[in-house]
Scaffold this motif. Structure first.
Motif, short mmCIF file in Angstrom:
data_model
loop_
_atom_site.label_atom_id
_atom_site.label_comp_id
_atom_site.label_asym_id
_atom_site.label_seq_id
_atom_site.Cartn_x
_atom_site.Cartn_y
_atom_site.Cartn_z
N GLU A 178 0.83 -1.21 0.00
CA GLU A 178 0.00 0.00 0.00
C GLU A 178 0.86 1.25 0.00
N ARG A 179 2.01 1.21 0.73
CA ARG A 179 2.91 2.37 0.68
C ARG A 179 3.45 2.58 -0.72
N GLY A 180 3.79 1.45 -1.41
CA GLY A 180 4.27 1.57 -2.78
C GLY A 180 3.21 2.13 -3.71
N LEU A 181 1.93 1.66 -3.48
CA LEU A 181 0.83 2.18 -4.29
C LEU A 181 0.63 3.66 -4.05
N GLU A 182 0.71 4.07 -2.77
CA GLU A 182 0.53 5.49 -2.44
C GLU A 182 1.64 6.33 -3.07
N SER A 183 2.89 5.79 -3.08
CA SER A 183 4.00 6.52 -3.69
C SER A 183 3.80 6.64 -5.19
N ALA A 184 3.33 5.54 -5.85
CA ALA A 184 3.09 5.59 -7.29
C ALA A 184 1.96 6.55 -7.61
N ARG A 185 0.91 6.56 -6.71
CA ARG A 185 -0.21 7.48 -6.94
C ARG A 185 0.28 8.93 -6.85
N GLU A 186 1.13 9.22 -5.86
CA GLU A 186 1.64 10.59 -5.72
C GLU A 186 2.46 10.99 -6.94
N ARG A 187 3.30 10.04 -7.46
CA ARG A 187 4.11 10.39 -8.64
C ARG A 187 3.22 10.62 -9.86
N LEU A 188 2.16 9.75 -10.01
CA LEU A 188 1.26 9.91 -11.14
C LEU A 188 0.50 11.24 -11.04
N GLN A 189 0.02 11.52 -9.81
CA GLN A 189 -0.71 12.78 -9.63
C GLN A 189 0.19 13.98 -9.92
N ALA A 190 1.47 13.90 -9.49
CA ALA A 190 2.40 15.02 -9.75
C ALA A 190 2.63 15.18 -11.25
N ALA A 191 2.79 14.03 -11.98
CA ALA A 191 3.02 14.12 -13.43
C ALA A 191 1.78 14.65 -14.14
N GLU A 192 0.59 14.14 -13.72
CA GLU A 192 -0.64 14.62 -14.36
C GLU A 192 -0.88 16.09 -14.05
N LEU A 193 -0.58 16.50 -12.79
CA LEU A 193 -0.75 17.90 -12.44
C LEU A 193 0.18 18.78 -13.26
N GLN A 194 1.44 18.30 -13.47
CA GLN A 194 2.38 19.08 -14.28
C GLN A 194 1.90 19.18 -15.72
N ALA A 195 1.36 18.05 -16.26
CA ALA A 195 0.87 18.07 -17.64
C ALA A 195 -0.32 19.00 -17.77
N MET A 196 -1.23 18.95 -16.76
CA MET A 196 -2.42 19.81 -16.82
C MET A 196 -1.99 21.28 -16.74
N ARG A 197 -1.06 21.58 -15.87
CA ARG A 197 -0.61 22.96 -15.75
C ARG A 197 0.09 23.41 -17.05
N HIS A 198 0.85 22.47 -17.69
CA HIS A 198 1.51 22.81 -18.95
C HIS A 198 0.49 23.14 -20.01
N GLU A 199 -0.56 22.31 -20.11
CA GLU A 199 -1.62 22.56 -21.09
C GLU A 199 -2.30 23.90 -20.81
N GLN A 200 -2.59 24.14 -19.51
CA GLN A 200 -3.23 25.40 -19.17
C GLN A 200 -2.34 26.58 -19.53
N ALA A 201 -1.02 26.46 -19.22
CA ALA A 201 -0.10 27.56 -19.53
C ALA A 201 0.00 27.78 -21.04
N LEU A 202 0.02 26.67 -21.83
CA LEU A 202 0.10 26.80 -23.28
C LEU A 202 -1.16 27.46 -23.83
N GLY A 203 -2.33 27.02 -23.31
CA GLY A 203 -3.60 27.63 -23.77
C GLY A 203 -3.67 29.09 -23.42
N LEU A 204 -3.24 29.42 -22.21
CA LEU A 204 -3.27 30.82 -21.79
C LEU A 204 -2.31 31.66 -22.62
N ALA A 205 -1.14 31.09 -22.90
CA ALA A 205 -0.16 31.84 -23.70
C ALA A 205 -0.70 32.10 -25.11
N GLU A 206 -1.31 31.07 -25.73
CA GLU A 206 -1.87 31.26 -27.07
C GLU A 206 -3.00 32.28 -27.04
N GLN A 207 -3.88 32.20 -25.98
CA GLN A 207 -4.98 33.15 -25.87
C GLN A 207 -4.44 34.57 -25.64
#
Length: 886
Positions: free
Chosen positions: A577-606
């Motif tokens: 479960e600790r390994g799963l929680e660590s993998a979840r945190e890494r996935l959430q961090a990567a997805e959050l970074q990707a979402m923020r990148h998309e938002q920043a790119l959309g905002l920059a284009e707008q």
């Protein structure tokens, strides 16, 4: 009289005997805290003297809760060289014994002897009250009663007056009182006891007051008539002045002021219009300047928008270049999360299988334990049923058994009384001779108890009938038979042959009851909710055991899967479960970074599109064909508005000067003042006209009545009544003076008779107040305290003194009464229960001198809960706590 010894037993808090010995002939100080027994000793002394030994109204003497106690008091005292000993017991074993030297008195004779000695009475029935206490009630002060003197003196008045040698009642029978009574009767016809007029005097006084009042009324009416004549002349003079109508001139002046004020109001309206035009001109100028500033800001904003457009283009290019790296990071994080999730699922299946196996073992042990408890509970239940059946066979009614024991004791007591009351027949018969006693033949020698009537047949002599003990023995026999009948009836009701069998059955019942209680306790421990609940718990355990076995069998076998572990490899669930929680945190961090990148790119284009549009809009506005013409027209319009503002300001200044010079506020006040003055003058003229009519009508009415003649008649009547009033007043004053003289003579006679008491009072009082005097009335009560004050001699009524001062005067008076009684050969004993508690330190020191002086002639018992206040009294201190340990 000197008290030598006091002993109390079973009196209130003194359940055990308490004895006081060695009392001094003077001062004796009893000290102790509250509830230590001081008031109990005082109550015991009072009960010994005042309460009849047969009285049933002295229940307050018994210790609390002990209704079987028999309160007892013993007193020993000396009087006239003889030793007196008094013993009294109340409620139980009632008795009263009095020893005087070698003489002995008992019962009521002893009580009457004491009452005669000390000067008090006994009640006809019930508890003794204050009106019976006589001299002791006067000299024995209870708590909080030191200032109360009127009632005790009244109850002891006969004894005090007899001690004076001549009864004060003899004064009332003197020849002078007949004259006093006659003068009082004559005075009562004219004056009340308080000196107010009554009878004919009061009636003549009332008539004189009415006549004077009527004269005063006539005088007021005549004065009013003359005032109205003067007033009418003044009104006619003022009406002559009103004929010229002076208010009309004020009204014309008020109209002129209003016209001038209307002209000023026109100037004010013109000024308001000019002020509005000036405000509009200033606002238009502000608007033009704002437009000029807007044109300048557009040019500055165009340059700023061009810079923003270039920055957004650069930021968009950077973000697009970084997109592939971020997408790879998200893909790898998702693969790690799927592997960790599969490993956690495998670990949870292993933990589930282990938990079910442990639960299966626990349920097997619980099932076995419940089976054992149910078997033992059934055994205990069966034994309980057997014990209860045995108990029903031997159970005895405890109330009936208690009554049976009581009747058995009563029978034994009655038998003992019969034995003591029976007639003993001792016989010694000659050889070869015999006597018949009822159905029994007596011969030789012996002894027999006769409990019932018996006949003795003596051959050759006759017959003797013996009735032993008279009626008492027969009554005892009847009472014993009644008790025996009740005893036998109870035995029959219980189904036993004697008390021993009943006691044995009661013992068996108690033992069986104890066994039943033990088994019930065991059964409650095995099946606290009952046998059915225990059996249900066993069934529930079996059902849970089967359910767990089925759940364990339904689990799938372990296989190697996405987790990468062998089927038989043990996986730590917490680590997975600790390994799963660590993998979840890494996935959430990567997805959050990707979402923020998309938002920043959309905002920059707008932002880039917005910056380009804003730059283009401003560029088009600035390059418009009519833009320069608008700026030139705006500059011309602002110059025109400035010139208009200058002209308006000059016009406003001129109008302000004209308005200020006209003083509109003063014009308004003048108009109001002049109009109000005109109205006031007109109203005053009308009021004077109406008043003149009223005054003239009133004068005509009064002039027809002849006030002067009526007043002269009333004056003659008042003079006649006044002469009669003077006669009655002189008579009343003469009778009042004569009565005062007669009473003063009588008072002088009273003072000569009261001189001994007055001497003792002044002796004690001057120890407290030098040169003071305490006067007494005919009833020997202290009436007035005469002493020196800051402004001269003070005469103060005793009843008007402070509480502490009245308490001090009460004690001094009692000590004087004691001296008077002692001189008359009567015994005295002074008891003070918490006296002088309201005295300040200075007064208390003076009262200590008084007490010490009195103790040279009398025995004083002083009870206090403040021993520190009496240390310097020079008396032996008896601690109350020492009485209990003596």
């Amino acid at each position: 009289m000197k008290l030598l010894r006091l002993r109390v037993e079973q009196v209130r808090q003194f359940r055990e005997p308490v004895e006081v010995n060695g009392l001094e002939p003077g001062l004796n100080l009893f000290a102790g805290p509250n509830e230590s027994g001081k008031s109990t000793l005082v109550r015991a002394i009072r009960a010994a003297f005042f309460e009849r030994f047969k009285s049933s109204g002295v229940g307050d003497l018994q210790p609390w809760g002990d209704t079987s106690a028999a309160p007892g008091v013993e007193l020993e005292f000396e009087w006239q060289g003889e030793r007196w000993k008094l013993s009294k017991r109340f409620l139980r074993q009632k008795r009263c014994d009095l020893e005087i030297g070698g003489r002995h008195f008992s019962g009521e004779a002893a009580e009457e002897k004491l009452a005669e000695l000390l000067g008090y009475q006994f009640p006809g029935k019930g508890a003794s009250k204050a009106q019976h206490w006589g001299v002791p009630g006067l000299l024995w002060i209870e708590q909080g009663e030191g200032q109360e003197l009127r009632a005790p003196v009244a109850h002891a008045g006969h004894y005090l007056k007899s001690a004076l040698g001549e009864g004060l009642g003899d004064i009332a029978s003197s020849a002078g009182d007949a004259l006093i009574a006659r003068v009082e009767a004559e005075r009562a016809k004219l004056l009340t006891s308080t000196g107010r007029p009554t009878g004919e005097y009061a009636e003549v006084l009332r008539q004189h007051e009415d006549a004077v009042a009527r004269l005063e009324t006539f005088d007021r009416d005549i004065a009013a008539y003359r005032q109205q004549v003067d007033r009418l002349a003044e009104l006619r003079r003022l009406q002559a002045e009103d004929a010229g109508r002076p208010w009309e001139a004020y009204r014309r002046q008020a109209v002129e002021a209003r016209e001038r004020l209307a002209e000023v109001q026109g100037w004010r309206q013109a000024r308001e219009r000019e002020a509005q035009a000036l405000a509009h001109c200033i606002a238009s100028q502000e608007h033009g300047r704002d437009r000029q500033a807007a044109f300048a800001r557009q040019r500055q904003e165009l340059e700023q928008r061009a810079g923003d457009r270039d920055l957004t283009r650069q930021r968009t290019a950077e973000l697009r270049a970084d997109s592939p790296r971020i997408e790879d990071r998200v893909r790898l994080a998702r693969e790690d999360y799927r592997r960790a999730e599969a490993r956690v699922a495998q670990a949870r299946r292993q933990a589930r299988r282990a938990a079910l196996a442990a639960e299966q073992e626990r349920l097997a042990a619980e099932h076995e334990r419940l089976e054992g408890d149910l078997a033992r509970a059934r055994e205990v239940q069966a034994r309980l049923q057997s014990l209860r059946e045995r108990l029903r066979g031997v159970q005895v009614d405890e109330a009936a058994l208690k009554q049976l024991r009581s009747l058995d004791r009563t029978l034994a007591e009655l038998d003992a009384v019969r034995q003591s009351a029976a007639t003993r027949l001792a016989y010694e018969i000659l050889p070869r001779q015999q006597i018949r006693a009822g159905d029994e033949i007596l011969s030789g020698q012996g002894e027999r108890l006769l409990l019932e009537p018996v006949e003795l047949d003596i051959p050759g002599v006759g017959r003797l009938r013996i009735r032993p003990g008279g009626e008492d023995v027969a009554d005892l026999a009847r009472r014993r038979q009644q008790v025996r009948d009740r005893f036998d009836a109870l035995l029959a009701g219980l189904g036993v042959r004697d008390l021993g069998q009943a006691e044995e059955r009661a013992r068996q019942a108690r033992e069986l009851g104890e066994e039943i209680r033990l088994d019930e306790s065991r059964l409650a421990g095995l099946a606290p909710q009952g046998m059915e609940a225990l059996s249900g718990r066993l069934d529930q355990a079996a059902q849970r055991r089967r359910a767990v076995s089925e759940a364990l069998a339904s689990l799938p076998p372990e296989e190697a899967g996405a987790a990468g572990a062998a089927p038989d490899e043990a996986i730590d669930e917490a680590g997975a479960e600790r390994g799963l929680e660590s993998a979840r945190e890494r996935l959430q961090a990567a997805e959050l970074q990707a979402m923020r990148h998309e938002q920043a790119l959309g905002l920059a284009e707008q932002a880039g599109r917005t910056a380009q549009a804003e730059w283009q809009r401003l560029q088009d506005a600035i390059q418009a064909p009519d833009r320069q013409q608008q700026e030139q027209d705006l500059a011309v319009r602002l110059a025109e508005l400035k010139a208009q503002e200058t002209a308006l300001r000059q016009s406003l200044d001129e109008l302000d000067r004209r308005i200020e010079a006209a003083r509109p506020a003063v014009l308004e006040q003048d108009a109001q003042r002049l109009a109000r003055a005109a109205d006031t003058l007109a109203q005053a003229a009308e009021a004077r006209r109406e008043e003149a009519i009223r005054v003239q009508s009133g004068l005509e009415a009064l002039g027809a009545h002849g006030l002067e003649e009526q007043r002269a008649d009333q004056a003659r009547e008042a003079e006649f009544i006044g002469r009669r009033l003077d006669e009655l007043k002189r008579r009343a004053e003469a009778l009042d003076l004569l009565l005062d003289l007669l009473r003063a003579g009588r008072q002088a006679l009273t003072l000569r008779i009261q001189a001994p008491l007055q001497r003792h009072l002044n002796h004690y009082l001057q120890l407290l107040f030098p040169q003071a005097r305490l006067d007494v009335d005919d009833d020997l009560l202290p009436e007035r305290l005469v002493r020196a004050g800051a402004g001269g001699t003070l005469h103060e009524a005793v009843d008007g003194l402070s509480f502490g001062a009245r308490e001090q005067m009460g004690l001094i008076s009692r000590l004087a009464y004691a001296d008077l009684l002692q001189e008359a050969g009567r015994p005295t004993l002074i008891i003070l229960d918490d006296a002088l508690v309201h005295s300040d330190h200075a007064r208390l020191d003076g009262m200590k001198r008084v007490l010490f002086d009195a103790a040279q002639r009398h025995q004083v018992l002083l009870f206090t809960c403040h021993p520190d206040r009496w240390r310097d009294l020079g008396a032996r201190v008896l601690e109350m706590d020492s009485l209990r340990t003596a």
